[in-house]
Design an enzyme around this catalytic site. Structure first.
Site, mmCIF file in Angstrom:
data_model
loop_
_atom_site.group_PDB
_atom_site.id
_atom_site.type_symbol
_atom_site.label_atom_id
_atom_site.label_comp_id
_atom_site.label_asym_id
_atom_site.label_seq_id
_atom_site.Cartn_x
_atom_site.Cartn_y
_atom_site.Cartn_z
ATOM 1 N N ASP A 191 15.789 -42.532 28.833
ATOM 2 C CA ASP A 191 16.954 -43.004 28.087
ATOM 3 C C ASP A 191 18.181 -42.434 28.792
ATOM 4 O O ASP A 191 18.067 -41.548 29.651
ATOM 5 C CB ASP A 191 16.896 -42.494 26.635
ATOM 6 C CG ASP A 191 18.132 -42.876 25.831
ATOM 7 O OD1 ASP A 191 18.493 -44.068 25.834
ATOM 8 O OD2 ASP A 191 18.766 -41.994 25.223
ATOM 9 N N SER A 192 19.341 -42.902 28.395
ATOM 10 C CA SER A 192 20.567 -42.351 28.970
ATOM 11 C C SER A 192 20.785 -40.907 28.513
ATOM 12 O O SER A 192 21.561 -40.181 29.134
ATOM 13 C CB SER A 192 21.768 -43.201 28.552
ATOM 14 O OG SER A 192 21.883 -43.197 27.145
ATOM 15 N N CYS B 28 15.430 -47.113 25.671
ATOM 16 C CA CYS B 28 16.879 -47.322 25.620
ATOM 17 C C CYS B 28 17.088 -48.829 25.531
ATOM 18 O O CYS B 28 16.563 -49.581 26.377
ATOM 19 C CB CYS B 28 17.495 -46.775 26.903
ATOM 20 S SG CYS B 28 19.236 -47.172 27.109
ATOM 21 N N GLU C 98 25.698 -37.825 20.853
ATOM 22 C CA GLU C 98 25.529 -36.935 22.009
ATOM 23 C C GLU C 98 26.263 -35.605 21.800
ATOM 24 O O GLU C 98 25.910 -34.611 22.401
ATOM 25 C CB GLU C 98 26.017 -37.612 23.300
ATOM 26 C CG GLU C 98 25.183 -38.824 23.718
ATOM 27 C CD GLU C 98 23.935 -38.473 24.528
ATOM 28 O OE1 GLU C 98 23.955 -37.479 25.263
ATOM 29 O OE2 GLU C 98 22.933 -39.203 24.402
ATOM 30 N N CYS D 20 19.854 -49.431 19.002
ATOM 31 C CA CYS D 20 20.204 -48.416 19.992
ATOM 32 C C CYS D 20 19.406 -47.198 19.574
ATOM 33 O O CYS D 20 19.408 -46.825 18.387
ATOM 34 C CB CYS D 20 21.700 -48.118 19.965
ATOM 35 S SG CYS D 20 22.158 -46.686 20.978
ATOM 36 N N HIS E 191 19.874 -44.230 19.842
ATOM 37 C CA HIS E 191 20.659 -43.112 19.288
ATOM 38 C C HIS E 191 20.917 -43.279 17.790
ATOM 39 O O HIS E 191 21.195 -42.300 17.101
ATOM 40 C CB HIS E 191 22.028 -43.027 19.965
ATOM 41 C CG HIS E 191 22.016 -42.413 21.340
ATOM 42 N ND1 HIS E 191 21.388 -42.990 22.410
ATOM 43 C CD2 HIS E 191 22.576 -41.263 21.797
ATOM 44 C CE1 HIS E 191 21.578 -42.226 23.486
ATOM 45 N NE2 HIS E 191 22.285 -41.174 23.142
#
Ligand code: DGL
Length: 261
Positions: free
Chosen positions: A3-4, A67, A146, A178, A180
């Site tokens: 994932d990022s 992701c 994040e 997403c 996240h």
């Protein structure tokens, strides 16, 4: 799996719980996050680079693109070019979404890249379910996660603004498109109302991986085996360990640095 940044940890958690005997290597590309606002071509290059790294340096048997933005940008290309199976999060998420709705009014939220790519719109059409889909990009959500901020007043105000079109559309089920966003579930529920069901792709993706490993005869079958879990970050490793551990749990221990050439 990659994932990022931290978002894919939601999928990692589901995978560790469902398949505890499997070894896992997780790459969080925190040195280059967020992917969402970047051009899809650039995200595709990153995805191919990380996939090559997982095969060359870790000899993995299957890759999970944990992701949505990278799945939207690169899944087809990865599936065509890698010597091993590659699983994304979009199809599994859509399966959960379409089976959970009662009214047929459904919504998807994701990054600018994911929503702009049309990948969700196409995946919902492919199911041929009789549903009305409303999509919204939520720029800014990933940055809050994040930073470890999932329920401040600021994130609440942003959610009120970004989710307004979905509330107006009267959806009964919302897919967090997403990886996240599950960390923002409480804030999103506060804004959308408790009657709107939130679904995410983590569990369904883990089930798909279990199915695929079994079909291909690649699953670990030793009973009582506990898999080994390695985490790599292209950014600040100490921060990845601290924040990642609070999100995933104690399995996030062995964190290493990874650099791209
Ligand atoms: N977690 C990712 C996704 O599912 C990407 C977030 C980002 O880097 O912008 O889209």
């Amino acid at each position: 799996m990659f994932d990022s940044g931290f978002g894919g940890l939601t999928v990692a958690r589901a995978l560790i719980d469902l398949l505890p005997a499997e070894d896992l290597v997780y790459v969080g590309d925190t040195g280059r996050y967020p992917y969402g606002p970047r051009p899809l071509d650039e995200v595709r290059e990153f995805a191919l680079e990380i996939a090559d790294h997982l095969v060359e340096h870790h000899d993995v048997k299957l890759i999970v693109v944990a992701c949505n933005t990278a799945s939207a940008a690169a899944l087809a290309e990865l599936q065509g070019s890698m010597p091993i199976p590659v699983v994304g999060v979009i199809e599994p998420g859509v399966r959960s979404l379409v089976s959970a709705t009662r009214s047929g009014h459904i919504g998807v939220i994701g990054t600018v890249g994911t929503i702009g790519s049309g990948a969700y719109q196409s995946a919902v059409e492919r199911t041929e379910a009789k549903v009305t889909l409303t999509c919204a990009a939520c720029p800014g959500f990933v940055e809050f996660v994040e930073r470890g901020d999932t329920d401040s007043d600021q994130v609440h105000v942003l959610a009120e603004r970004l989710l307004a079109p979905l509330r107006d559309a009267g959806i009964d089920t919302l897919l967090l498109g997403c990886t996240h966003y599950p960390f923002l579930a409480r804030t999103i529920t506060d804004v959308m109302g408790r009657e709107v069901v939130l679904v995410d792709s983590a569990d369904e993706t883990a089930f798909r991986i279990r199915e695929l490993l079994a079909e291909l005869g690649l699953e670990r079958t030793e009973s009582g085996r506990v898999g080994c879990h390695i985490f790599e970050s292209s950014g600040d490793v100490d921060m990845f360990r601290r924040l990642g551990r609070s999100m995933l749990g104690p399995e996030l221990d062995d964190v290493r640095s990874v650099a791209w050439t």
